[in-house]
Design an enzyme around this catalytic site. Structure first.
Site, mmCIF file in Angstrom:
data_model
loop_
_atom_site.group_PDB
_atom_site.id
_atom_site.type_symbol
_atom_site.label_atom_id
_atom_site.label_comp_id
_atom_site.label_asym_id
_atom_site.label_seq_id
_atom_site.Cartn_x
_atom_site.Cartn_y
_atom_site.Cartn_z
ATOM 1 N N ASN A 95 0.858 -1.181 0.000
ATOM 2 C CA ASN A 95 0.000 0.000 0.000
ATOM 3 C C ASN A 95 0.893 1.229 0.000
ATOM 4 O O ASN A 95 1.475 1.575 1.021
ATOM 5 C CB ASN A 95 -0.871 -0.020 1.257
ATOM 6 C CG ASN A 95 -2.335 0.223 0.971
ATOM 7 O OD1 ASN A 95 -3.079 0.539 1.873
ATOM 8 N ND2 ASN A 95 -2.769 0.083 -0.259
ATOM 9 N N TYR B 8 10.204 32.842 -33.297
ATOM 10 C CA TYR B 8 9.942 32.610 -31.875
ATOM 11 C C TYR B 8 10.854 31.539 -31.272
ATOM 12 O O TYR B 8 11.184 31.597 -30.079
ATOM 13 C CB TYR B 8 8.485 32.190 -31.662
ATOM 14 C CG TYR B 8 7.470 33.285 -31.881
ATOM 15 C CD1 TYR B 8 7.847 34.596 -32.176
ATOM 16 C CD2 TYR B 8 6.112 33.004 -31.789
ATOM 17 C CE1 TYR B 8 6.908 35.587 -32.382
ATOM 18 C CE2 TYR B 8 5.152 33.988 -31.992
ATOM 19 C CZ TYR B 8 5.558 35.282 -32.292
ATOM 20 O OH TYR B 8 4.623 36.250 -32.498
#
Length: 506
Positions: free
Chosen positions: A195, A280
């Site tokens: 877990n 760009y």
């Protein structure tokens, strides 16, 4: 070397050292008292009459089924065996060892209720080099990474497989060969091992470490492309970025300025350049790369917290109560993995546009078509650019979010899941593609910069070209190209084009 881990304060540098250098790890003794105290609390509860999830009850949909005290050990063993249901190729040893170290940290918080014997087994396996074979598929990232962590736990009890001295073998044989013995799990210990979010977190961390390496490399190749294309460095001026305020953007611009300092190429076109603005992909590098840097830093903060967290269930709290919660739900890790994926895709996207610029004589300001001295007879970097485009598009497709997906499992008891595990696992494939894209840019940018001779690039970037030329010669005429691309990509992946200029993840 064995690294001492203090749960709650383990930093990313330590985790990266475990991953990259293969260091063993053990818990700082200062946390042993808390581990023993929570174990004693849990042992007492296991002998009591009150139902405690996963201690004297079944799991998931079977949580209402009481388990007799005599069956507690069988319950935990059966949990590991039944949950060892992973499929797919196993994780590499470095990732698995990181998973084990993260599990140590989580258990070391003293909220899981496991005995010190569990801690000692993981530490010994790391020290002796017994590495569980963990299949890479089978977790949905909630109720913990159940299947993969079960394979880790299985090796600890002598089931499944492990790698020892480079050989894959039954886990029991590997333990014996290393002078270790399988352990028997007590109350809640199987649940405490499986877990948790350690597999998803480890995969996200390895993705983060490589993405950060790629980001630094992309700033270097981006600077070299800018110089080779005779792009302007004016858009990198500090005040432009300070008035916007994003730290990643400020840092990216600073990095670009520093490594371009001293370039004869740049100085040659400061005046009388008829171009007003660059595309760009040159001009907006600080804005794009800065946003990616900020994303990676945000993901890093999330993952550092998660790496130090107790994420199993139930947890033994400071007042002695044992409470079921949901710390095993890996939603924070899923979001972090999605953020990292976006950054990887965008770093590759803008780098690919610079590659395209470099091979296009209408954009590269006087460089020959496809960067070959004799275009026509030679195709130069024509298809290398196409390859970079293919890799870029593949990464853009992989960057679609995984955290927005969910499906109910376990008879609808676990009805919302994070998908963090495969969301993080894809980052490895994406980084491999990104390393290759940046490697191609390294080749095209270096070729372009050298074509500006007798003008020279900056000392820092000249050193990068020198390192490249030790492995890949300049392209004077067409040759078998795949080897060049592979070597350049490996240089990026191995951090071989780094400069003295620093850029920090956290």
């Amino acid at each position: 070397m064995t690294i001492k881990l203090t749960p709650g304060s383990v930093d990313l540098n330590t985790l990266e050292n475990i991953y990259r250098d293969g260091d063993a790890a053990s818990l700082d003794p200062s946390c042993h008292g808390g581990i023993r105290a929570s174990s004693a609390t849990l042992t007492k509860a296991a002998k009591g009459d009150e139902p405690v999830y996963g201690v004297n009850t079944g799991f998931g949909k079977l949580a209402n089924t009481r388990i007799a005290a005599a069956d507690v050990e069988a319950l935990q063993r059966n949990l590991i065996l039944s949950h060892s249901a992973g499929v797919g190729d196993p994780f590499d040893e470095a990732t698995t060892r990181l998973i084990m170290a993260l599990k140590l940290i989580s258990l070391g918080r003293g909220a899981s209720g496991v005995r010190m014997e569990i801690i000692s087994q993981i530490e010994a396996m790391l020290e002796k080099g017994v590495t569980p074979v963990i299949p890479s598929q089978g977790s949905v990232g909630a109720s913990g990474d159940l299947a993969p962590l079960a394979h880790m736990a299985a090796a600890m009890i002598g089931e499944g497989e492990a790698v020892y001295s480079g050989e894959r073998m039954p886990a029991k044989n590997a333990l014996v060969a290393a002078g270790l013995e399988p352990i028997t799990l007590g109350a809640k210990e199987g649940l405490g091992l499986i877990n948790g979010t350690q597999v998803s977190t480890a995969l996200a961390l390895t993705g983060l470490f490589d993405a950060w390496r790629a980001a630094r490399s992309a700033l270097i190749t981006g600077a070299l492309s800018t110089d080779a294309a005779m792009g302007s460095a004016a858009p990198f001026r500090a005040e432009i970025h300070e008035v916007r305020g994003h730290q990643g953007q400020i840092d990216a611009a600073s990095y670009l300025r520093e490594i371009m300092t001293g370039s004869e190429i740049r100085d040659s076109h400061r005046d009388n350049d008829e171009r007003v603005q660059d595309p760009y992909c040159i001009r907006c590098q600080p804005q794009v790369m800065g946003a990616c840097i900020d994303l990676l830093r945000q993901a890093a903060r999330t993952l550092e917290i998660e790496a130090n967290a107790a994420t199993d269930n139930p947890l033994v709290l400071s007042d002695g109560s044992i409470v079921s919660g949901g710390n095993f739900h890996a939603e924070p890790v899923a979001f972090a993995a999605d953020q990292i994926a976006l950054a990887i895709a965008e770093i590759g996207s803008i780098a690919q546009r610079r590659i395209a610029l470099m091979v296009d004589p209408t954009l590269s300001y006087g460089l020959p078509c496809f960067l070959t001295p004799d275009p026509g007879v030679n195709s130069g970097f024509m298809i290398a650019e196409v390859t970079s485009a293919a890799l870029m598009s593949e990464n853009k497709q992989r960057a679609n979010p995984c955290s927005t997906d969910s499906t109910p499992t376990s008879c609808n008891q676990e009805d919302h899941v994070s998908m963090a595990c495969h969301g993080a696992r894809r980052l490895g494939f994406m980084n491999e593609n990104l390393f290759k894209i940046i490697g191609i840019e390294l080749l095209t940018a270096a070729q372009g910069a050298e074509m500006r001779a007798p003008l020279k690039t900056s000392p820092a970037l000249h050193d990068v070209i020198t390192k490249l030329r030790q492995q890949v010669p300049a392209l004077k005429e067409d040759r078998f190209m795949a080897n060049d691309l592979a070597k350049a990509g490996e240089m990026v992946a191995n951090n071989e084009i780094s400069t003295k200029t620093k850029l920090y993840l956290s």
